[in-house]
Design an enzyme around this catalytic site. Structure first.
Site, short mmCIF file in Angstrom:
data_model
loop_
_atom_site.label_atom_id
_atom_site.label_comp_id
_atom_site.label_asym_id
_atom_site.label_seq_id
_atom_site.Cartn_x
_atom_site.Cartn_y
_atom_site.Cartn_z
N ALA A 32 41.39 66.85 -46.66
CA ALA A 32 41.65 65.66 -45.84
C ALA A 32 42.96 65.87 -45.08
O ALA A 32 43.87 65.03 -45.09
CB ALA A 32 41.68 64.39 -46.68
N HIS A 37 50.40 67.68 -43.55
CA HIS A 37 50.15 69.02 -44.10
C HIS A 37 50.63 70.09 -43.11
O HIS A 37 51.19 71.10 -43.51
CB HIS A 37 48.66 69.23 -44.37
CG HIS A 37 48.11 68.33 -45.44
ND1 HIS A 37 47.32 67.23 -45.16
CD2 HIS A 37 48.25 68.35 -46.78
CE1 HIS A 37 46.99 66.63 -46.29
NE2 HIS A 37 47.54 67.27 -47.29
N GLN A 61 43.69 65.21 -62.11
CA GLN A 61 44.84 64.36 -61.75
C GLN A 61 44.42 62.95 -61.33
O GLN A 61 45.26 62.14 -60.97
CB GLN A 61 45.72 65.04 -60.70
CG GLN A 61 45.14 65.12 -59.30
CD GLN A 61 46.04 65.95 -58.40
OE1 GLN A 61 46.09 67.18 -58.50
NE2 GLN A 61 46.77 65.30 -57.50
N GLY A 149 55.25 68.03 -49.99
CA GLY A 149 55.81 66.93 -49.21
C GLY A 149 56.69 66.02 -50.06
O GLY A 149 56.41 65.77 -51.24
N LYS A 151 56.88 62.96 -49.66
CA LYS A 151 56.25 61.66 -49.83
C LYS A 151 55.95 61.45 -51.32
O LYS A 151 56.14 60.37 -51.86
CB LYS A 151 54.97 61.53 -49.00
CG LYS A 151 54.35 60.14 -49.14
CD LYS A 151 53.25 59.91 -48.14
CE LYS A 151 51.99 60.60 -48.52
NZ LYS A 151 51.35 60.07 -49.74
N GLN A 155 56.25 63.96 -57.77
CA GLN A 155 55.45 65.17 -57.96
C GLN A 155 56.31 66.41 -57.65
O GLN A 155 56.29 67.39 -58.39
CB GLN A 155 54.23 65.12 -57.03
CG GLN A 155 53.52 66.46 -56.89
CD GLN A 155 52.24 66.37 -56.09
OE1 GLN A 155 51.24 65.90 -56.59
NE2 GLN A 155 52.26 66.81 -54.84
N MET A 186 52.69 59.44 -43.29
CA MET A 186 51.36 60.01 -43.06
C MET A 186 50.68 60.31 -44.39
O MET A 186 51.28 60.88 -45.29
CB MET A 186 51.56 61.31 -42.26
CG MET A 186 50.33 61.87 -41.67
SD MET A 186 49.66 60.85 -40.35
CE MET A 186 50.43 61.52 -38.91
O1 PAF Z 1 49.80 66.68 -53.38
C1 PAF Z 1 48.64 67.10 -53.51
O2 PAF Z 1 47.87 67.19 -52.56
C2 PAF Z 1 48.15 67.52 -54.89
O3 PAF Z 1 48.71 66.72 -55.87
C3 PAF Z 1 48.37 69.01 -55.19
C4 PAF Z 1 49.84 69.37 -55.22
C5 PAF Z 1 47.66 69.86 -54.15
C6 PAF Z 1 47.79 69.35 -56.57
O4 PAF Z 1 46.42 69.07 -56.64
#
Ligand code: PAF
Length: 282
Positions: A32, A37, A61, A149, A151, A155, A186
């Site tokens: 997506a 990205h 997750q 990111g 955002k 994480q 975004m």
């Molecule tokens: O931020 C994300 O898109 C996801 O959490 C990641 C880091 C690709 C892990 O699945």
């Protein structure tokens, strides 16, 4: 752009690149893809010989099966977009068995408590799922640099901790939040907002800018109250949480200490869409 759908051909490719001494920059994604990205790939291009991305919607997750179900999938669209960047050299599209050879199960990590703050409170198991997939991807991709990111700042902090704890030979880079013209951070989820909601969502960023103006001038209790009042007045929006936290520990703070760095974190539900944002306070 090379496309790999199989672990063996992908890891052989990585070995060849390593033998040639190429510096690898890696940005994992769940697809997506959007401009946010692309800013990761642009950052990666500046400091590496090769830019590699992955697309894998990681089931472990998602603590809510409904969220996983609703997650947008359009690999062909994503591949076209990646190709059009002209930046990404290779994309890895692993199968579940490539990343979870022993079955779809997360490892249990201890990220020194970072996993218990904010998102960790409302999404049990989420960061174990992120840790498991990111650890495996980093072991297979063997990047010199990996890009995430800001955002998802929690994480990012957890991935930095993971790399430090496991002594993985990769440098983690946080990339500034990419915003829509009205300031909305975004996100793939923005596509699920209607035009009115998308416009109204700008109040999230506007609020963070105000918080930054109020920072160290009024008390945190007063800031918290003002933020709550702003969202009490917004129709169709609910403030899930707002916290000012120490950037290092991610623990919520009630007082400012001179030598620490702070960041404001916010989650707002706009209709059924959960929007997340944050801002460094200076
Ligand atoms: O931020 C994300 O898109 C996801 O959490 C990641 C880091 C690709 C892990 O699945």
């Amino acid at each position: 752009m090379e496309i790999f759908r199989n672990k063996k051909t992908f890891t052989d490719y990585i070995e060849r690149q390593k033998e040639m001494g190429k510096r690898i920059g890696f940005a994992p994604t769940m697809g997506a893809l959007h401009q946010g990205h692309l800013s990761l790939y642009e950052a990666a291009q500046k400091e590496n010989d090769l830019v590699i991305s992955s697309i894998f919607v990681n089931p472990t997750q998602f603590n809510n099966p409904d969220d996983l179900e609703k997650y947008p999938h359009d690999t062909n669209r994503d591949l076209k977009l990646l190709e059009n960047t002209g930046i990404v050299n290779a994309v890895y599209l692993p199968e579940v068995a490539d990343l979870y050879p022993a079955g779809l199960k997360s490892k249990a990590y201890n990220f020194d408590g970072l996993e218990n703050e904010m998102e960790g409170k409302s999404r049990p198991g989420h960061f174990d799922g992120v840790g498991t997939v990111v650890e495996e991807l980093l072991r297979q991709v063997k990047p010199d640099n990996a890009y995430f990111g800001e955002k998802d700042f929690q994480q990012l902090a957890i991935i930095e901790k993971l790399v430090q704890q496991l002594k993985l030979p990769v440098k983690i880079h946080g990339v500034e939040i990419y915003r829509e013209d009205n300031g909305l951070a975004m996100s793939s989820r923005n596509e699920r907002l209607n035009a009115v909601q998308r416009d109204a969502g700008k109040v999230i960023h506007e609020t963070l800018v105000k918080v930054n103006d109020w920072f160290r001038i009024i008390t945190i209790a007063e800031i918290n109250k003002r933020v709550k009042d702003i969202f009490d007045d917004q129709r169709g929006m609910t403030l899930e949480y707002f916290e000012i936290a120490d950037e290092q520990t991610l623990k919520q703070t009630d007082f400012f200490y001179k030598d620490k760095n702070y960041r404001a974190f916010i989650v707002v539900n706009v209709g059924e869409v959960r929007l997340i944002d944050n801002m460094h306070l200076d």
